[in-house]
Scaffold this active site. Structure first.
Site, PDB file in Angstrom:
ATOM      1  N   ARG A  67       0.862  -1.176   0.000  1.00 17.92           N
ATOM      2  CA  ARG A  67       0.000   0.000   0.000  1.00 17.92           C
ATOM      3  C   ARG A  67       0.903   1.231   0.000  1.00 17.92           C
ATOM      4  NH1 ARG A  67      -2.093  -3.632   3.790  1.00 17.92           N
ATOM      5  NH2 ARG A  67      -4.181  -4.434   3.294  1.00 17.92           N
TER       6      ARG A  67
ATOM      7  N   LYS B 207      -2.037  -2.512   7.692  1.00 14.71           N
ATOM      8  CA  LYS B 207      -3.467  -2.414   7.975  1.00 14.71           C
ATOM      9  C   LYS B 207      -3.842  -3.449   9.035  1.00 14.71           C
ATOM     10  CE  LYS B 207      -7.932  -2.224   5.614  1.00 14.71           C
ATOM     11  NZ  LYS B 207      -8.623  -2.358   4.299  1.00 14.71           N
TER      12      LYS B 207
ATOM     13  N   ARG C  91      -1.139  -2.405  -6.540  1.00 16.01           N
ATOM     14  CA  ARG C  91      -1.333  -3.547  -5.627  1.00 16.01           C
ATOM     15  C   ARG C  91      -2.301  -4.559  -6.246  1.00 16.01           C
ATOM     16  NH1 ARG C  91      -1.219  -5.128  -0.047  1.00 16.01           N
ATOM     17  NH2 ARG C  91      -3.233  -5.852   0.719  1.00 16.01           N
TER      18      ARG C  91
ATOM     19  N   HIS D  14      -3.800 -10.245   3.611  1.00 16.07           N
ATOM     20  CA  HIS D  14      -5.241 -10.386   3.798  1.00 16.07           C
ATOM     21  C   HIS D  14      -5.531 -11.376   4.931  1.00 16.07           C
ATOM     22  CE1 HIS D  14      -6.155  -9.050  -0.617  1.00 16.07           C
ATOM     23  NE2 HIS D  14      -5.958  -8.040   0.198  1.00 16.07           N
TER      24      HIS D  14
ATOM     25  N   TYR E 104      -9.372 -11.320  -7.059  1.00 13.81           N
ATOM     26  CA  TYR E 104      -8.441 -11.132  -8.169  1.00 13.81           C
ATOM     27  C   TYR E 104      -8.481 -12.291  -9.173  1.00 13.81           C
ATOM     28  CZ  TYR E 104      -6.602  -7.560  -5.086  1.00 13.81           C
ATOM     29  OH  TYR E 104      -6.488  -6.468  -4.280  1.00 13.81           O
TER      30      TYR E 104
END
Length: 404
Positions: A214, A239, A348, A371, A380
């Site tokens: 990110r 995150k 990303r 994730h 994706y």
């Protein structure tokens, strides 16, 4: 609580306001929601529409305190109870919420209080929260994520700040959550954009695309997070406050090392001049007083000009602002002639999509992206087949006709 103005009270005159009765003068208690706005007005010496502020000695002292102390954790010297705003900030920081979550929660709580004409949240019930959430969806047409964020902020307020948990909330009109597919660039499109980026902007873009970072993860990266021997990058406090390890693209190793040599020369000169102190996370500055001058703690992408720490008054180099990269990327996309809406996060998305297209395991991609749930990564997989899920359009079998 609203009390009448007295000789020892803060003098606030509300003229023609919906908060007044029969034109009387009123003042807000320090723990009243009005202090969200009125104390800030006092600290800046201005007034709102229809509000005339008359500063007593106590108000001037509070305003001076606010100007000297922008951190809202302290108490007012003459009041034993903190403002609601102070209490919210204190609980958020004790629980180690990120600064962006802190700002988002404060915005939602202010919005909630404004909607109910500045009533104290203790005086509101589940039905009032229901009306507010329904208003967001029906009248303001907010996105589902905005409504959910507002609900989380207000539930946090009642459960952890006021310690007055709400009962079950029913009948809320929920904003619809649309299913969106991420914008993904082809390898050729990525190359066309990279051609128009230079120096550190090119390095940042290559790390975003080559490591799935990110934007803020790349900008907050420090020298110690780079492992050239193992070709790894350690992402700290990503995150969800999670660390992870991702790959370092070999294409940037030489350029990145040269960049670090230039940054190190600037840092050494700053230290010689008595500066060169980077901001350390949390309480490390107290534990290791001289660590902020060490090379390993410096940002990989520092600002051109020195930055002054507002708390310690020390000078160092913070990482560059994200808007600088965003502007450069926007110009590069325009020069490349792309019509897609490309942001820093598009790199990303492209990183994950291209890895899956090359046959890498989805669990590996999940770990590289950080994730929590593999279902997030599975979005994706929409590009693993040719366009339209590999279906051959019947129009392709037609002979050429009028549209030639």
């Amino acid at each position: 609580m609203v009390t009448k103005v007295g000789s020892s009270c803060v003098g606030i005159k509300l003229k023609g306001s919906t908060h007044c009765e029969n034109g009387k003068d009123w003042s807000c208690g320090i723990d009243d929601p009005h202090s969200f706005q009125l104390i800030d007005f006092a600290s800046q010496g201005r007034s709102n529409a229809g509000v005339d502020l008359r500063f007593s000695v106590e108000m001037k002292a509070m305003a001076a305190t606010i100007q000297q102390r922008r951190s809202p954790l302290g108490l007012f010297p003459d009041k034993p109870t903190p403002r609601l705003y102070d209490r919210i900030i204190e609980v958020l920081r004790v629980r180690r919420y990120s600064l962006r979550t802190e700002a988002a929660y404060l915005h939602s709580i202010r919005r909630y209080i404004d909607f109910h004409q500045h009533q104290h949240p203790r005086n509101l019930a589940e039905s009032d929260l229901n009306r507010f959430l329904t208003h967001l969806a029906v009248k303001e047409h907010v996105a589902a994520s905005t409504q959910n964020q507002a609900l989380s902020a207000i539930l946090f307020l009642y459960e952890h700040v006021l310690e007055q948990p709400l009962d079950r909330i029913e009948g809320v009109v929920r904003a619809r959550r649309p299913k969106r597919l991420p914008v993904v660039l082809t390898v050729d499109e990525v190359s066309r954009v990279m051609v128009h980026l230079t120096s550190d902007k090119w390095l940042i873009a290559m790390l975003l695309y080559g490591g799935g970072l990110r934007l803020l993860e790349a900008l907050r990266m420090r020298v110690k997070d780079l492992d050239f021997e193992r070709s790894e990058i350690t992402i700290r406090e990503g995150k969800g406050d999670k660390d992870r390890v991702t790959t370092m693209p070999r294409a940037v190793v030489h350029s990145l090392q040269e960049h670090l040599q230039r940054v190190k020369l600037v840092h050494e000169q700053d230290v010689a001049d008595g500066y060169g102190r980077a901001e350390l996370p949390h309480a490390l500055a107290r534990k290791y007083p001289n660590a902020n001058q060490e090379w390993c703690w410096q940002f990989v992408f520092p600002q051109e000009r020195r930055w002054r720490n507002s708390r310690t008054r020390e000078q160092g180099r913070h990482h560059i602002d994200e808007s600088l990269f965003s502007r450069s990327l926007k110009a590069a996309v325009k020069q490349a002639g792309l019509t897609k809406r490309v942001t820093s996060h598009t790199f990303r998305h492209s990183f994950a999509t291209h890895l899956l297209a090359d046959g890498y395991d989805i669990r590996t991609v999940q770990e590289l992206l950080g994730h929590k749930d593999v279902r997030t990564t599975m979005i994706y997989t929409h590009v693993l087949n040719r366009g339209g899920r590999g279906v051959r359009s019947p129009a392709d079998g037609l002979t050429r006709g009028h549209g030639e």
